[in-house]
Design a protein around this motif. Structure first.
Motif, short mmCIF file in Angstrom:
data_model
loop_
_atom_site.label_atom_id
_atom_site.label_comp_id
_atom_site.label_asym_id
_atom_site.label_seq_id
_atom_site.Cartn_x
_atom_site.Cartn_y
_atom_site.Cartn_z
N LEU A 61 -42.04 1.24 -1.83
CA LEU A 61 -42.85 0.05 -1.63
C LEU A 61 -42.07 -1.23 -1.92
N ALA A 62 -40.99 -1.11 -2.66
CA ALA A 62 -40.19 -2.28 -3.05
C ALA A 62 -39.70 -3.03 -1.83
N GLY A 63 -39.93 -4.34 -1.83
CA GLY A 63 -39.45 -5.19 -0.75
C GLY A 63 -40.26 -5.13 0.53
N GLN A 64 -41.31 -4.33 0.52
CA GLN A 64 -42.17 -4.23 1.71
C GLN A 64 -42.97 -5.53 1.85
N ASN A 65 -43.38 -5.85 3.04
CA ASN A 65 -44.18 -7.06 3.26
C ASN A 65 -45.52 -6.96 2.55
N ALA A 66 -45.88 -7.99 1.79
CA ALA A 66 -47.12 -7.98 1.02
C ALA A 66 -48.34 -7.84 1.92
N ALA A 67 -48.36 -8.55 3.04
CA ALA A 67 -49.53 -8.47 3.93
C ALA A 67 -49.69 -7.06 4.48
N TYR A 112 -46.75 -7.80 -6.02
CA TYR A 112 -45.80 -7.25 -6.99
C TYR A 112 -44.73 -6.42 -6.28
N TYR A 113 -45.16 -5.47 -5.46
CA TYR A 113 -44.18 -4.60 -4.79
C TYR A 113 -43.34 -5.36 -3.78
N ALA A 114 -43.91 -6.32 -3.11
CA ALA A 114 -43.14 -7.13 -2.16
C ALA A 114 -42.01 -7.89 -2.87
N ASP A 115 -42.23 -8.25 -4.13
CA ASP A 115 -41.24 -8.99 -4.89
C ASP A 115 -40.16 -8.12 -5.53
N GLN A 116 -40.32 -6.81 -5.47
CA GLN A 116 -39.33 -5.91 -6.08
C GLN A 116 -38.14 -5.73 -5.13
N GLU A 117 -37.01 -5.42 -5.72
CA GLU A 117 -35.78 -5.27 -4.93
C GLU A 117 -35.76 -3.93 -4.19
N ALA A 118 -35.65 -4.01 -2.89
CA ALA A 118 -35.57 -2.81 -2.05
C ALA A 118 -34.14 -2.30 -2.02
N VAL A 119 -34.00 -1.00 -1.81
CA VAL A 119 -32.69 -0.38 -1.69
C VAL A 119 -32.67 0.49 -0.44
N ALA A 120 -31.52 0.60 0.18
CA ALA A 120 -31.38 1.48 1.34
C ALA A 120 -31.27 2.91 0.86
N ALA A 141 -54.34 -7.11 -3.66
CA ALA A 141 -53.46 -8.25 -3.35
C ALA A 141 -52.39 -8.40 -4.43
N GLU A 142 -52.77 -8.19 -5.68
CA GLU A 142 -51.82 -8.30 -6.79
C GLU A 142 -50.75 -7.21 -6.70
N LEU A 143 -51.17 -5.98 -6.42
CA LEU A 143 -50.21 -4.89 -6.24
C LEU A 143 -49.26 -5.16 -5.08
#
Length: 181
Positions: A44-50, A87-95, A82-84
């Protein structure tokens, strides 16, 4: 030296305070900070919040079925979702780069089917669509198959994947899994 310890302690407390309480039930499947260890479950990290908000709401409301998800989302309010999502959108995504390396070039060639919506680099044109870059290959394959079988409904996706084969799904998944998010 003491000021460094105090600063680190304050930083950790601030980070813990900013982490929504609902994430505690997400960690087992989606990993710490939204990076899943299981290739069949999405990071979920870095995924679009919407997009995340839309999908969690669909799980909660029964529009998207996933029995393992239901108990974790069925009592979430719109505000908590919305808060979740934020939060996950703001986390660092990794390949993950966990697709078959031999299929990456074929996947790159097939990505034209996906690029109008998901972008050439796996980042979509709108934040209501998912980021594909860096996602687990096995998860992407499963979702493509779900769209083709009609288990997940989205008319644009049904049109895009209708003529593609399972082998082509594997190639696309291998390609997108190795892109940097």
């Amino acid at each position: 030296m003491i000021w460094v310890a105090l600063w680190c302690s304050a930083l950790a407390a601030t980070a813990a305070a900013e982490t929504p309480a609902q994430t505690h039930s997400c960690v087992a499947c989606h990993g710490n900070a939204g990076v899943s260890d299981n290739p069949e479950w999405p990071s979920l990290a870095g995924q679009n919040a919407a997009y995340l908000e839309q999908q969690i709401t669909a799980f909660r409301d029964g529009e998207r079925e996933n029995p393992p998800m239901k108990p974790f989302v069925e009592n979430l309010s719109d505000a908590e979702i919305a808060e979740l999502a934020e939060y996950y959108a703001d986390q660092e995504a990794v390949a993950t780069a966990n697709g078959d390396p031999a299929l990456v070039d074929t996947g790159r060639q097939l990505a034209g089917y996906c690029s109008a919506c998901h972008g050439y680099a796996g980042r979509p044109a709108t934040d209501e669509w998912p980021v594909l870059a860096g996602q687990h290959a096995a998860y992407l394959e499963l979702q493509l198959l779900s769209f083709k079988r009609g288990e997940r409904i989205q008319p644009l996706m049904q049109a895009a994947v209708g003529k593609l084969s399972a082998k082509e799904f594997a190639a696309l998944a291998a390609y997108y899994s190795q892109l940097q998010p």
